[in-house]
Scaffold this active site. Sequence first.
Site, short mmCIF file in Angstrom:
data_model
loop_
_atom_site.label_atom_id
_atom_site.label_comp_id
_atom_site.label_asym_id
_atom_site.label_seq_id
_atom_site.Cartn_x
_atom_site.Cartn_y
_atom_site.Cartn_z
N PHE A 22 32.20 16.76 47.71
CA PHE A 22 30.96 17.46 48.07
C PHE A 22 29.82 16.68 47.46
O PHE A 22 30.00 15.97 46.46
CB PHE A 22 31.00 18.87 47.47
CG PHE A 22 30.93 19.97 48.50
CD1 PHE A 22 31.67 19.90 49.67
CD2 PHE A 22 30.15 21.10 48.28
CE1 PHE A 22 31.62 20.92 50.61
CE2 PHE A 22 30.09 22.12 49.21
CZ PHE A 22 30.82 22.03 50.38
N GLN A 80 16.33 26.03 48.02
CA GLN A 80 17.02 24.93 48.69
C GLN A 80 16.93 25.06 50.21
O GLN A 80 17.22 26.12 50.76
CB GLN A 80 18.49 24.90 48.27
CG GLN A 80 19.22 23.68 48.78
CD GLN A 80 20.60 23.55 48.15
OE1 GLN A 80 21.54 24.20 48.59
NE2 GLN A 80 20.71 22.74 47.12
N HIS A 133 18.27 23.58 53.82
CA HIS A 133 19.34 22.77 54.41
C HIS A 133 18.76 22.02 55.60
O HIS A 133 18.04 22.62 56.41
CB HIS A 133 20.49 23.67 54.85
CG HIS A 133 21.77 22.91 55.02
ND1 HIS A 133 21.99 22.11 56.11
CD2 HIS A 133 22.86 22.80 54.24
CE1 HIS A 133 23.19 21.55 55.99
NE2 HIS A 133 23.74 21.94 54.87
N LEU A 148 24.01 27.85 59.82
CA LEU A 148 24.28 26.57 59.17
C LEU A 148 25.16 25.65 60.03
O LEU A 148 26.18 26.07 60.54
CB LEU A 148 24.98 26.85 57.84
CG LEU A 148 25.34 25.65 56.99
CD1 LEU A 148 24.07 25.03 56.41
CD2 LEU A 148 26.27 26.06 55.86
N GLU A 153 27.22 19.85 56.68
CA GLU A 153 27.08 18.42 56.52
C GLU A 153 28.23 17.65 57.16
O GLU A 153 28.08 16.49 57.52
CB GLU A 153 27.08 18.11 55.01
CG GLU A 153 25.73 17.73 54.51
CD GLU A 153 25.54 18.17 53.07
OE1 GLU A 153 24.62 18.97 52.84
OE2 GLU A 153 26.32 17.75 52.21
N ARG A 205 20.68 23.45 43.47
CA ARG A 205 22.08 23.84 43.35
C ARG A 205 22.99 22.82 44.03
O ARG A 205 22.66 22.31 45.09
CB ARG A 205 22.28 25.19 44.02
CG ARG A 205 23.72 25.55 44.24
CD ARG A 205 23.87 26.66 45.26
NE ARG A 205 23.65 26.21 46.61
CZ ARG A 205 24.55 26.36 47.60
NH1 ARG A 205 25.70 26.94 47.37
NH2 ARG A 205 24.31 25.93 48.82
C1 LIG Z 1 25.66 29.82 55.36
C2 LIG Z 1 25.94 29.74 53.89
C3 LIG Z 1 26.99 28.98 53.43
C4 LIG Z 1 27.27 28.90 52.06
N1 LIG Z 1 28.31 28.12 51.65
C5 LIG Z 1 28.58 28.05 50.33
C6 LIG Z 1 29.67 27.25 49.87
O1 LIG Z 1 30.37 26.61 50.65
N2 LIG Z 1 29.92 27.21 48.54
C7 LIG Z 1 29.17 27.90 47.64
O2 LIG Z 1 29.46 27.85 46.46
N3 LIG Z 1 28.14 28.69 48.07
C8 LIG Z 1 27.83 28.78 49.38
N4 LIG Z 1 26.78 29.54 49.78
C9 LIG Z 1 26.07 30.40 48.80
C10 LIG Z 1 26.93 31.62 48.44
O3 LIG Z 1 27.58 32.09 49.58
C11 LIG Z 1 26.11 32.78 47.86
O4 LIG Z 1 25.26 32.30 46.87
C12 LIG Z 1 27.01 33.84 47.23
O5 LIG Z 1 28.02 34.22 48.11
C13 LIG Z 1 26.23 35.05 46.78
O6 LIG Z 1 27.12 36.05 46.33
P1 LIG Z 1 26.60 37.38 45.66
O7 LIG Z 1 27.78 38.12 45.17
O8 LIG Z 1 25.54 37.06 44.69
O9 LIG Z 1 25.88 38.18 46.82
P2 LIG Z 1 26.30 38.62 48.37
O10 LIG Z 1 27.63 38.14 48.69
O11 LIG Z 1 25.16 38.23 49.16
O12 LIG Z 1 26.38 40.16 48.19
C14 LIG Z 1 25.27 40.98 48.00
C15 LIG Z 1 25.73 42.42 47.99
O13 LIG Z 1 24.65 43.25 47.60
C16 LIG Z 1 24.58 44.35 48.43
N5 LIG Z 1 23.20 44.81 48.47
C17 LIG Z 1 22.09 44.07 48.68
N6 LIG Z 1 21.00 44.87 48.66
C18 LIG Z 1 21.44 46.12 48.43
C19 LIG Z 1 20.80 47.39 48.31
N7 LIG Z 1 19.49 47.55 48.44
N8 LIG Z 1 21.56 48.47 48.08
C20 LIG Z 1 22.89 48.36 47.98
N9 LIG Z 1 23.54 47.19 48.09
C21 LIG Z 1 22.83 46.10 48.31
C22 LIG Z 1 25.09 43.86 49.76
O14 LIG Z 1 25.56 44.93 50.52
C23 LIG Z 1 26.21 42.94 49.33
O15 LIG Z 1 27.38 43.68 49.12
C24 LIG Z 1 26.47 29.61 51.15
C25 LIG Z 1 25.41 30.37 51.60
C26 LIG Z 1 25.11 30.40 52.96
C27 LIG Z 1 23.90 31.14 53.39
#
Ligand SMILES: Cc1cc2nc3c(=O)[nH]c(=O)nc-3n(C[C@H](O)[C@H](O)[C@H](O)COP(=O)(O)OP(=O)(O)OC[C@H]3O[C@@H](n4cnc5c(N)ncnc54)[C@H](O)[C@@H]3O)c2cc1C
Lengths: 254, 570
Positions: free
Chosen positions: B119, B232, B234, B244, B247, B381
């Site tokens: 990566f 960030q 993309h 997305l 890459e 990141r």
């Molecule tokens: C297209 C894409 C590809 C990615 N690929 C990678 C990768 O390959 N490798 C990597 O390391 N990272 C990757 N990332 C980044 C990574 O996916 C995220 O940073 C990470 O999954 C975030 O996890 P989280 O647990 O913080 O939040 P999330 O998984 O976003 O969860 C948020 C939670 O909060 C809840 N929530 C939000 N607001 C409220 C509210 N008001 N009331 C109640 N509940 C609420 C939602 O329901 C959800 O359950 C990618 C991101 C994107 C956009």
Amino acid sequence: MAENIKFLVYRNSGNGDIRYERYEVPIFKGMSVLEALFYIQDHFDSTLAFRYACRGAICGSCGMTIDKVPMLACRMQVSTVKTTKKPVNMPEFNFGEHSDWDKENEILIEPLPNMKILKDLVVDMDPFWKFYREIEPYFVRNWNNVAPESKQSPFQMKAIERLVYCILCGLCWACPVSSKNPSYLGPAQLAKADRFINDSRITKEKQQKVISRVIKEDGVPACERFFICNRVCPKGVMPGTAIKDLRDKWIKNE
Amino acid sequence: MRIEEFDVIIIGAGLSGLRAGLELSSKWNAAIISKVYPVRSHSGAAQGGINAALGNLEVSKEDTPKGHAFDTVKGSDYLADQNVVMFMCEEAPKIVIEFESMGAPFSRLESGLIAQRPFGGAGFPRTCYAGDRTGHALLHTLYEQSVRNGVKFFDEYFLIDLIVVENKVTGALCLNIASGELVIIRASYVILATGGFGRIFKRSTNALINTGDGNGAAFRAGVPMQDCEFVQFHPTTLYGTNILITEGARGEGGLLYNKKSERFMSKTAPEAMELAPRDIVARAIDIEVIEGRGFENSYVHLDLTHLGSEKIKERLPGIREISIFFAGVDPIDEPIPVQPGQHYSMGGIATKYKGDVGETDLPSLWVAGECSCLSVHGANRLGGNSLLETSVFGRAIGRKLLEKGLPQKPSLIIRENVENELLQKIENLFNKWENNKGKRPVEISDIMGETMNKNVGVFRKQDLLEKAYEDLKKIQKEFLNVHVATTDRKFNYGLIRTLELRNMLDIAEVTAYAALLRKESRGAHYRWDYPKRDDENFLWHSLVYRTKDGLELKKKPVILGIFEVKERVY
Ligand SMILES: Cc1cc2nc3c(=O)[nH]c(=O)nc-3n(C[C@H](O)[C@H](O)[C@H](O)COP(=O)(O)OP(=O)(O)OC[C@H]3O[C@@H](n4cnc5c(N)ncnc54)[C@H](O)[C@@H]3O)c2cc1C
Ligand code: SF4
Ligand code: FES
């Protein structure tokens, strides 16, 4: 460019009054049905209810019936609804009276079939999750922190690859068996069972536990081999084929 | 009105929330609250993988957590807190092996060990993956274990605001989306794990639900936002939906063209061409569009046609599927229209300086995942580090709280008073929204998205940022008069989206403000007018507070001491 497309949308306040409403939406290149629904929510009626999250066909939120076929609204382009080939032998879904639907020109939006409707396009997924939990879809090993991890060959992994791709969207509950038998575990749930049974890392006991659940009358034996599930699944999980696997490989000798 | 009571509540059921919940449910009365069913969370959309120095490949035998930490710190343009990075990288192999023991369906090497891929910015191939759906695999695995362990969930409950009594968090006010009823959920600890907030930008790879609700709630409760200027972008997101396009498409030989059929990367990166680092490619594409060489003034072409149908079908099936279903373009026959889009938010809810990891300055409030700024990503990141962050710190925070034990609560009478006041405040707000005669939410969110994209985007400059900040303040005012129907509250997503907009406006304003005051270029923050990194004046984390006179900036020291601060060259 701004062409208008008409939508005929199922509305249901949840207190039994069902109606179909017409909306005209200006479309742009690449617009999905989900985006069209947002347009309606933003500009005509902010209370129109539908579920969504990822808008990229990965979260499983936005299942609904579009022109009589269960689909993910985010994965369907407005411009191709009328030209996309429909899966064959779809069952009839009946949500309410809409005899004035102009089939050629209007996009018909209805909720997912065989689930209780809570409001507009939002259905009650509780039975779906309940049956999901019933097959006990999880590993029961102790968690381990220390290298090395348990091994699995790429070949063994292949056996479950298609099955783990399920996004639990519920489209496969369009199955005619789900429609007449509310205690049928359902295609996604049986496919999930197949995913665990076929995982090379699972113990015999756990395998037996899952088999003992799906072998019951409302499990594998209830399937009547319509294979609607295979045709509507947006992720190529092929639950019908998984049920066949359960039946032929795992249950035959029980 | 309903009241629920727990030892700890976790808002968010993505990887960070689920992992914290699993830990805490083992000993305490815990509940996870999520606005969507847990498996719908945005974590499920991650494709590429999760980093850990497992050394499973012959070429990566020499890889170590320290090497991983170095790459992370360098990638961060030296703005990450080095002790936190070190902790994360040491935990990484353990957390990945734990995922495997929970049943995660990782891709495998012939040896049977977990497969790892190279990566960007990493010294060794250390990104563990499950096909091109790693997030989905991990999210489902954690949810399965939650079902196994009987974790308590409130599905489709929306966090509106935190309840703060005598400078201590004592719970959350939530909206039950199905019934429309307001619910007080009391808890001795609240963990915010609400994910990213990419939707403040019009063009983002993030899910539609990534609206910074936890950030908004914390900010209104007086907790500052940290490093929000670092966003960030993309380079290649699908024109239209901005989904997305990994890459991998360029890795396999995809070429970028402008409308004059020029491979414009030759101008900015004659050696690396299409494979130059993310930020460089994103800027190059934006320049083409700004200078009028884009298609429809908005995008360029990512051409795969020369790869041939076989290679595309075999190596890039996911990209092909996305292009067909979301843009009506089959990359075998036509180039894919792409443009840069917001992808990841490095900043977030500030954590306490030299406190326990995940602890905030507001007692009993903890934060994890993309909504937080811990800070392991600094100014930029590395791919594969954020899935890692979510699970490592979800677990660590859970353990830390169990170790600390439950705190004393303020007296019930005082809490009830505050709860009732808050309830009344929100009821009044809803009534006001119903009766207001101002703009519809979409008119305001459109302006916000456009402003952020145009003036706080890939390229930044003093006058543009000033304009953005003014424009955002203006729509904040307009938002006070926003109109939306709030009487029928059952599954009222119009109302939900207005509550989300309330949060996004705050974070957008903070982002513009912090970007305005950071007069240097570092990591993902690029300023035309200050193109160089300036350690002498800017090697600090930004903390933005809301005061009665508007926003205010404070500085928080960066924790260094393990790796020497150097120029970031690749
Ligand atoms: C297209 C894409 C590809 C990615 N690929 C990678 C990768 O390959 N490798 C990597 O390391 N990272 C990757 N990332 C980044 C990574 O996916 C995220 O940073 C990470 O999954 C975030 O996890 P989280 O647990 O913080 O939040 P999330 O998984 O976003 O969860 C948020 C939670 O909060 C809840 N929530 C939000 N607001 C409220 C509210 N008001 N009331 C109640 N509940 C609420 C939602 O329901 C959800 O359950 C990618 C991101 C994107 C956009
Ligand atoms: S099997 Fe297919 S249709 Fe059924 S829930 Fe899973 S992804 Fe959806
Ligand atoms: S919104 Fe996630 S599958 Fe459609």
